[in-house]
Design a protein around this motif. Sequence first.
Motif, PDB file in Angstrom:
ATOM      1  N   GLU A 212       0.810  -1.217   0.000  1.00  0.00           N
ATOM      2  CA  GLU A 212       0.000   0.000   0.000  1.00  0.00           C
ATOM      3  C   GLU A 212       0.846   1.271   0.000  1.00  0.00           C
ATOM      4  OE1 GLU A 212      -3.487   2.215   2.645  1.00  0.00           O
ATOM      5  OE2 GLU A 212      -3.063   0.077   2.963  1.00  0.00           O
ATOM      6  N   LYS A 213       1.825   1.331   0.869  1.00  0.00           N
ATOM      7  CA  LYS A 213       2.677   2.524   0.928  1.00  0.00           C
ATOM      8  C   LYS A 213       3.384   2.749  -0.410  1.00  0.00           C
ATOM      9  CE  LYS A 213       6.717   4.439   3.346  1.00  0.00           C
ATOM     10  NZ  LYS A 213       7.694   4.198   4.420  1.00  0.00           N
ATOM     11  N   ALA A 214       3.948   1.684  -0.972  1.00  0.00           N
ATOM     12  CA  ALA A 214       4.678   1.808  -2.237  1.00  0.00           C
ATOM     13  C   ALA A 214       3.761   2.230  -3.376  1.00  0.00           C
ATOM     14  CB  ALA A 214       5.384   0.494  -2.568  1.00  0.00           C
ATOM     15  N   VAL A 215       2.535   1.718  -3.419  1.00  0.00           N
ATOM     16  CA  VAL A 215       1.582   2.121  -4.466  1.00  0.00           C
ATOM     17  C   VAL A 215       1.254   3.601  -4.334  1.00  0.00           C
ATOM     18  CG1 VAL A 215      -0.789   1.860  -5.297  1.00  0.00           C
ATOM     19  CG2 VAL A 215       0.599  -0.178  -4.832  1.00  0.00           C
ATOM     20  N   PHE A 216       1.008   4.061  -3.114  1.00  0.00           N
ATOM     21  CA  PHE A 216       0.660   5.467  -2.910  1.00  0.00           C
ATOM     22  C   PHE A 216       1.822   6.396  -3.269  1.00  0.00           C
ATOM     23  CE2 PHE A 216      -3.217   4.054  -1.136  1.00  0.00           C
ATOM     24  CZ  PHE A 216      -4.050   5.158  -1.004  1.00  0.00           C
ATOM     25  N   VAL A 217       3.051   5.944  -3.038  1.00  0.00           N
ATOM     26  CA  VAL A 217       4.211   6.792  -3.364  1.00  0.00           C
ATOM     27  C   VAL A 217       4.620   6.611  -4.823  1.00  0.00           C
ATOM     28  CG1 VAL A 217       6.626   7.315  -2.848  1.00  0.00           C
ATOM     29  CG2 VAL A 217       5.063   6.736  -0.985  1.00  0.00           C
ATOM     30  N   LYS A 218       4.892   5.355  -5.226  1.00  0.00           N
ATOM     31  CA  LYS A 218       5.513   5.098  -6.531  1.00  0.00           C
ATOM     32  C   LYS A 218       4.535   5.137  -7.697  1.00  0.00           C
ATOM     33  CE  LYS A 218       9.528   2.451  -4.999  1.00  0.00           C
ATOM     34  NZ  LYS A 218      10.323   1.229  -5.218  1.00  0.00           N
TER      35      LYS A 218
ATOM     36  N   ASP B 123      12.767  19.676 -22.262  1.00  0.00           N
ATOM     37  CA  ASP B 123      13.191  20.204 -20.964  1.00  0.00           C
ATOM     38  C   ASP B 123      12.998  19.108 -19.933  1.00  0.00           C
ATOM     39  OD1 ASP B 123      13.812  22.859 -21.725  1.00  0.00           O
ATOM     40  OD2 ASP B 123      11.679  23.370 -21.719  1.00  0.00           O
ATOM     41  N   SER B 124      13.930  18.983 -19.007  1.00  0.00           N
ATOM     42  CA  SER B 124      13.790  17.943 -17.980  1.00  0.00           C
ATOM     43  C   SER B 124      13.854  18.552 -16.583  1.00  0.00           C
ATOM     44  CB  SER B 124      14.874  16.875 -18.125  1.00  0.00           C
ATOM     45  OG  SER B 124      16.146  17.423 -17.916  1.00  0.00           O
ATOM     46  N   ILE B 125      13.133  17.931 -15.671  1.00  0.00           N
ATOM     47  CA  ILE B 125      13.094  18.346 -14.271  1.00  0.00           C
ATOM     48  C   ILE B 125      13.366  17.113 -13.430  1.00  0.00           C
ATOM     49  CG2 ILE B 125      11.589  19.181 -12.417  1.00  0.00           C
ATOM     50  CD1 ILE B 125      10.083  20.784 -14.589  1.00  0.00           C
ATOM     51  N   SER B 126      14.304  17.207 -12.504  1.00  0.00           N
ATOM     52  CA  SER B 126      14.608  16.080 -11.621  1.00  0.00           C
ATOM     53  C   SER B 126      13.850  16.249 -10.309  1.00  0.00           C
ATOM     54  CB  SER B 126      16.109  15.991 -11.346  1.00  0.00           C
ATOM     55  OG  SER B 126      16.567  17.160 -10.713  1.00  0.00           O
ATOM     56  N   LEU B 127      13.498  15.124  -9.708  1.00  0.00           N
ATOM     57  CA  LEU B 127      12.787  15.168  -8.428  1.00  0.00           C
ATOM     58  C   LEU B 127      13.051  13.881  -7.674  1.00  0.00           C
ATOM     59  CD1 LEU B 127       9.813  13.330  -8.620  1.00  0.00           C
ATOM     60  CD2 LEU B 127       9.579  14.992 -10.440  1.00  0.00           C
ATOM     61  N   SER B 128      12.783  13.928  -6.385  1.00  0.00           N
ATOM     62  CA  SER B 128      12.905  12.746  -5.529  1.00  0.00           C
ATOM     63  C   SER B 128      11.530  12.394  -4.993  1.00  0.00           C
ATOM     64  CB  SER B 128      13.849  13.019  -4.349  1.00  0.00           C
ATOM     65  OG  SER B 128      15.153  13.294  -4.797  1.00  0.00           O
ATOM     66  N   LEU B 129      11.190  11.117  -5.045  1.00  0.00           N
ATOM     67  CA  LEU B 129       9.933  10.682  -4.452  1.00  0.00           C
ATOM     68  C   LEU B 129      10.036  10.751  -2.930  1.00  0.00           C
ATOM     69  CD1 LEU B 129       9.036   7.540  -6.606  1.00  0.00           C
ATOM     70  CD2 LEU B 129       8.100   9.855  -6.807  1.00  0.00           C
ATOM     71  N   PRO B 130       8.928  10.997  -2.240  1.00  0.00           N
ATOM     72  CA  PRO B 130       8.953  10.997  -0.767  1.00  0.00           C
ATOM     73  C   PRO B 130       9.328   9.627  -0.211  1.00  0.00           C
ATOM     74  CG  PRO B 130       6.897  11.933  -1.623  1.00  0.00           C
ATOM     75  CD  PRO B 130       7.604  11.309  -2.785  1.00  0.00           C
ATOM     76  N   GLU B 131       9.615   9.606   1.069  1.00  0.00           N
ATOM     77  CA  GLU B 131       9.923   8.363   1.788  1.00  0.00           C
ATOM     78  C   GLU B 131      11.151   7.664   1.232  1.00  0.00           C
ATOM     79  OE1 GLU B 131       7.791   7.445   4.497  1.00  0.00           O
ATOM     80  OE2 GLU B 131       7.027   9.459   4.055  1.00  0.00           O
ATOM     81  N   GLY B 132      12.032   8.417   0.553  1.00  0.00           N
ATOM     82  CA  GLY B 132      13.267   7.847   0.018  1.00  0.00           C
ATOM     83  C   GLY B 132      13.050   6.780  -1.027  1.00  0.00           C
ATOM     84  N   MET B 133      11.976   6.905  -1.804  1.00  0.00           N
ATOM     85  CA  MET B 133      11.613   5.841  -2.749  1.00  0.00           C
ATOM     86  C   MET B 133      12.122   6.078  -4.165  1.00  0.00           C
ATOM     87  SD  MET B 133       7.999   4.142  -1.709  1.00  0.00           S
ATOM     88  CE  MET B 133       7.773   3.383  -0.110  1.00  0.00           C
TER      89      MET B 133
END
Length: 242
Positions: free
Chosen positions: A49-55, A199-209
């Motif tokens: 569940e957590k991974a689905v909500f984040v990833k 154009d590209s934008i980098s980002l990090s998913l929450p929870e270190g995912m």
Amino acid sequence: MDYREWLGETARELLRVPLNTEQLDLLYRYYRLLVEGNKKMNLTAITDEKAVFVKHFFDSLTPAPHLSFSEVDSLIDVGTGAGFPGIPLKIAYPHLRLVLLDSLNKRVTFLRETVAQLGLHGVECVHGRAEEVARRPLFRESFDVVTARAVAKLNVLAEYCLPFVRVGGWFVALKGADIEEEVGQARPGVRTLGGKAPDSISLSLPEGMGKRHLIFVTKERPTPKSYPRKVGTPVRNPLHSS
């Protein structure tokens, strides 16, 4: 932990996407349908569940701060698979006219059932290959935004997606961590297809995912009528190498 509450807070703080209780409940119902559907066919390797909500859910909403989706009327999600990013974007922006396109009929059947069970209106699930569907007059150069997530390399994706984009619209690719070489290889083909340089934008998913990139291509000119080429050709002979 209730990941509906987490997503509501995180999407508002990091993405400026306000999700009300009804929308968060819809996303949870979508999660349950995804888990059930995954027992019958391969929809996703991620079922926690957590991974689905984040990833899946948060990741699908990451284009929102960079495009004014409240002003976007139509979106086609090419190679949508289990419905990402199209369905989360539709839930967040209910006014969107959404087309979910996938080449596997079993997945399209799952999507139709899911859309019906979630009560989503203005959604069409289409079975077909992008190279063929993009030649239909109803679909060609008729969408404000075209999305694709983890479908193919950018030089191939551009040929799948840019023919769907109206002039002045956007092609948005949701990508992983390493994209520099991919973007460089795609530039000549993007120009050939009528797009501005990516154009590209980098980002990090929450929870270190994990790390992600968003690639945005504006459609400047109509795509030449010779594109997309026949089914399978973009993969075998990407534009940069032809």
